[in-house]
Design an enzyme around this catalytic site. Structure first.
Site, PDB file in Angstrom:
ATOM      1  CG  HIS A 132      11.398  31.875  -7.904  1.00 29.37           C
ATOM      2  ND1 HIS A 132      11.033  32.965  -8.661  1.00 29.37           N
ATOM      3  CD2 HIS A 132      10.625  31.924  -6.791  1.00 29.37           C
ATOM      4  CE1 HIS A 132      10.074  33.633  -8.028  1.00 29.37           C
ATOM      5  NE2 HIS A 132       9.816  33.023  -6.887  1.00 29.37           N
ATOM      6  NE  ARG A 160       8.738  40.003 -11.280  1.00 28.67           N
ATOM      7  CZ  ARG A 160       7.487  39.754 -11.664  1.00 28.67           C
ATOM      8  NH1 ARG A 160       6.996  38.540 -11.585  1.00 28.67           N
ATOM      9  NH2 ARG A 160       6.737  40.728 -12.130  1.00 28.67           N
ATOM     10  CG  ASP A 173       8.053  34.772  -4.632  1.00 31.99           C
ATOM     11  OD1 ASP A 173       8.180  33.549  -4.843  1.00 31.99           O
ATOM     12  OD2 ASP A 173       8.369  35.635  -5.486  1.00 31.99           O
ATOM     13  CE  LYS A 192      15.755  30.745 -13.560  1.00 34.82           C
ATOM     14  NZ  LYS A 192      15.074  31.315 -12.391  1.00 34.82           N
ATOM     15  CG  ASN A 226      11.036  32.880 -19.467  1.00 32.35           C
ATOM     16  OD1 ASN A 226      10.344  32.432 -20.366  1.00 32.35           O
ATOM     17  ND2 ASN A 226      11.655  32.107 -18.592  1.00 32.35           N
ATOM     18  NE  ARG A 281      25.769  56.253 -35.482  1.00 31.40           N
ATOM     19  CZ  ARG A 281      26.241  55.152 -36.045  1.00 31.40           C
ATOM     20  NH1 ARG A 281      25.686  54.670 -37.122  1.00 31.40           N
ATOM     21  NH2 ARG A 281      27.273  54.531 -35.527  1.00 31.40           N
ATOM     22  CE1 TYR A 315      13.795  35.378 -14.377  1.00 31.34           C
ATOM     23  CE2 TYR A 315      12.660  36.863 -15.865  1.00 31.34           C
ATOM     24  CZ  TYR A 315      12.874  36.372 -14.594  1.00 31.34           C
ATOM     25  OH  TYR A 315      12.161  36.874 -13.539  1.00 31.34           O
ATOM     26  CD  GLU A 365       6.303  27.274  -9.876  1.00 29.78           C
ATOM     27  OE1 GLU A 365       5.593  27.171  -8.852  1.00 29.78           O
ATOM     28  OE2 GLU A 365       6.094  28.113 -10.755  1.00 29.78           O
ATOM     29  CD  GLU A 413      28.904  39.290 -30.159  1.00 29.62           C
ATOM     30  OE1 GLU A 413      29.075  39.090 -31.371  1.00 29.62           O
ATOM     31  OE2 GLU A 413      29.731  38.983 -29.277  1.00 29.62           O
TER      32      GLU A 413
END
Length: 184
Positions: A61, A58, A169, A71, A48, A23, A131, A142, A28
């Site tokens: 940061h 990306r 960036d 995170k 996010n 299937r 995230y 930032e 989890e």
């Protein structure tokens, strides 16, 4: 779930137990209890999601105090190279990084604690990246370091000519020029 310590203290790779049959599969994706028992007592308050094409990079940061963020990240579609760089002043692993492939096939997650810069490169045609953050986004907080810092020397697993960056960036400082707000 399997909680794997990396070579940098506090950074974990998390592998869920995937149950598959004709299937499809089930696993989890997150358990606060298991996370607290195996990693730390972080409580996540914001989720996010981003969608990117091949070559998008990306990062790297972070958020400065008092809005620092830990995170828990995963790639639910496609494949990325995810990177966490230690930027804690006085840390024995300052400037070192952990890189791990996260994909829809391996279902791995990476926990990036506070005091780390974070980024990823997209290795597949499309990637959907999620995230979980333990603090709310605060644009005034930032911070970042440049993705191609030669002192860190990350192999992003894509040619530099294919890298797609935001205007922001492209302009970040090198780690050696950063006044880091984090201490070990």
């Amino acid at each position: 779930m399997n909680f794997i310590k990396t070579e940098i203290e506090g950074v974990y790779i998390i592998e869920p137990k995937v149950f598959g049959d004709a299937r499809g599969y089930f696993f989890e994706a997150f358990s606060q209890r298991k996370f607290n028992e195996n990693v730390c007592g972080t409580v996540f308050v914001q989720d996010n999601e981003s969608k990117s094409c091949y070559g998008v990079l990306r990062g790297l940061h972070f958020q400065k105090p008092p809005y620092t963020q830990a995170k828990l990240v995963s790639c639910v579609r496609g494949k990325v190279l995810d990177v966490a760089v230690d930027i804690r002043k006085g840390s024995p692993t300052f400037g070192k990084y952990v890189a791990v492939e996260l994909s829809e096939d391996n279902h791995r997650m990476l926990f990036v604690p506070k005091g780390f810069a974070h980024g990823f490169s997209v290795l597949s045609d499309i990637a959907v990246f999620q995230y979980k953050c333990d603090n709310y986004y605060a644009p005034q907080s930032e911070g970042a370091i440049i993705w191609n810092d030669p002192d860190i020397n990350i192999d992003w697993q894509i040619p530099a000519t294919d890298v797609i960056l935001s205007e922001k960036d492209k302009k970040h400082p090198f780690l050696k020029d950063l006044i880091t707000p984090f201490t070990y």
